[in-house]
Enzyme design. Sequence first.
Site, PDB file in Angstrom:
ATOM      1  N   HIS A  60       3.938  40.158  62.294  1.00 55.77           N
ATOM      2  CA  HIS A  60       4.564  39.284  61.292  1.00 55.77           C
ATOM      3  C   HIS A  60       4.949  40.113  60.076  1.00 55.77           C
ATOM      4  CE1 HIS A  60       4.814  35.155  59.278  1.00 55.77           C
ATOM      5  NE2 HIS A  60       5.048  36.017  58.287  1.00 55.77           N
ATOM      6  N   HIS A 109       8.585  40.713  57.135  1.00 55.55           N
ATOM      7  CA  HIS A 109       9.893  40.244  56.676  1.00 55.55           C
ATOM      8  C   HIS A 109      10.741  41.458  56.312  1.00 55.55           C
ATOM      9  CE1 HIS A 109       8.838  35.879  56.271  1.00 55.55           C
ATOM     10  NE2 HIS A 109       7.623  36.409  56.255  1.00 55.55           N
ATOM     11  N   GLN A 166      13.466  29.930  55.263  1.00 57.03           N
ATOM     12  CA  GLN A 166      12.618  30.107  54.081  1.00 57.03           C
ATOM     13  C   GLN A 166      12.614  28.887  53.162  1.00 57.03           C
ATOM     14  OE1 GLN A 166      10.659  33.183  52.389  1.00 57.03           O
ATOM     15  NE2 GLN A 166       9.994  31.082  52.052  1.00 57.03           N
ATOM     16  N   HIS A 211       5.859  29.618  60.141  1.00 55.33           N
ATOM     17  CA  HIS A 211       4.985  29.670  58.979  1.00 55.33           C
ATOM     18  C   HIS A 211       4.386  28.275  58.848  1.00 55.33           C
ATOM     19  CE1 HIS A 211       7.292  33.258  58.144  1.00 55.33           C
ATOM     20  NE2 HIS A 211       6.678  33.480  56.992  1.00 55.33           N
ATOM     21  N   GLU A 269       0.734  27.387  54.914  1.00 56.21           N
ATOM     22  CA  GLU A 269       0.478  28.541  54.045  1.00 56.21           C
ATOM     23  C   GLU A 269       0.267  28.034  52.622  1.00 56.21           C
ATOM     24  OE1 GLU A 269       2.318  32.883  52.707  1.00 56.21           O
ATOM     25  OE2 GLU A 269       3.574  31.484  53.824  1.00 56.21           O
ATOM     26  N   ASP A 315       3.204  41.350  56.898  1.00 57.43           N
ATOM     27  CA  ASP A 315       3.908  40.301  56.169  1.00 57.43           C
ATOM     28  C   ASP A 315       4.875  40.873  55.147  1.00 57.43           C
ATOM     29  OD1 ASP A 315       4.730  37.782  55.528  1.00 57.43           O
ATOM     30  OD2 ASP A 315       2.946  37.226  54.391  1.00 57.43           O
ATOM     31  N   TRP A 335       6.575  38.928  47.041  1.00 53.85           N
ATOM     32  CA  TRP A 335       5.290  38.299  47.324  1.00 53.85           C
ATOM     33  C   TRP A 335       4.122  39.283  47.268  1.00 53.85           C
ATOM     34  CZ3 TRP A 335       9.803  37.371  50.025  1.00 53.85           C
ATOM     35  CH2 TRP A 335      10.328  36.077  49.906  1.00 53.85           C
TER      36      TRP A 335
END
Length: 430
Positions: A59, A61, A154, A212, A215, A311, A317
């Site tokens: 996982h 991005h 997203q 997702h 979360e 991630d 983030w």
Amino acid sequence: MQYDVVIRHARLHRSPELVDIAIQNGAFARINKDLSSAAAAREIDADGRLLSPPFIDAHVHLDAVLTVGQPRYNTSGTLLEGIQIWSERKPSLTHEDVKKRALEEIRWEVAQGTLHIRSHVDICDPALTALRALLEVREEVRDICDLQLVAFPQDGILSFPHGRELMRKAMEMGCDVVGGIPHYEWTRDMGVEDVHYAFALAKEFNRDVDCHCDETDDPLSRFTEVMAADTIEQGWHGRVTASHCTAMHSYDNAYAFKLIGLLARAQMNVVANPFDNVVLQGRFDTYPKRRGITRVKELLAGNVNVALGHDSIMDPWFPLGRGDMLAAAQLALYLCHMSGFDEIDTVFDLITANAARVLRIQDRYGIEEGKPANFLLLDAPNAFEALRLLPARLHVFKNGREVATTTPAHSVVRRAEQGEGEQMVTYRPQ
């Protein structure tokens, strides 16, 4: 027989004995205690070090990597501010920008032994700029890395204009996996529909699902159960992954027990992301502060397959990171209280064998005769020492070809006493 490569005196995970490994035509040809009679164009003496299947990042991005501080830093450290900052960055995305950053980060991961990556790609962009770029990247990196792409909404499937149409377009363009984000939709009902739509697309395109899900620290966010129910109803057992599931950290134990049983029945996977989970969650707590990561230890005990992802890597983030899955596993070991001797071996599985089940590549993954010769040699004798030291990945091979090497760093201590010379420092047990 003349082999292409022979690795001598290697240790395999959970195996006390050393083996020799012969590679021919890109595959593991022979694995035996003693291949002393075998000749090869190249020999590598592992000297008792751990030879592992490649690491897997289940996982990440890639469209957002290396954008930290653009256009600003996440001062609250929350998931929501990260999403807002990314929405400000998205309009400036270009094809070349996405490709350049993604290719750089993939090289980081390959150098550290990761040869399989599942990347979520934000499709909440009418031009689908990032997706078009990463479809090209997927082809361009095949010689060093296998890349799966998830169509990731997203900003929501229902809460974003034309979200359904963009998801469908992403699948038509060639995404490997259908994504979703039910907890981010505006209402509970929209979140349930988010899951149902993802499963409908998956059925139509015969694709796996990786959403997702939950979360958040909110104990009332319960969409993972919806995913499990859809999995069972549609017969998608073994093909569905719930990523993050951090709300499970806040569920009461009775509900968590029920949910874990349901996930096991559905044969679902759960992917935890230690770096982001521990940084983004618990931001609204005073004290005690929640760790945020899902119940990895309890899920495993309940016969649910769990893997790890990096991630975020230097993005809105998570401002840090360098694409090291072994470091992600080490952090999970700390956060999930998995420091027992046998548990440490299990933590190593979270970035290898367990992650292979998430990506459904078990048929071509692992150190077995006949399988592709994809592996790494660590500068450590076993998983325990690898997770303690985060050592150099000395050699990384894909399909029998060396794709990365690392020379270990070393330190020297200089004594002041007369007659004392330089002394090397080693952190490995002698």
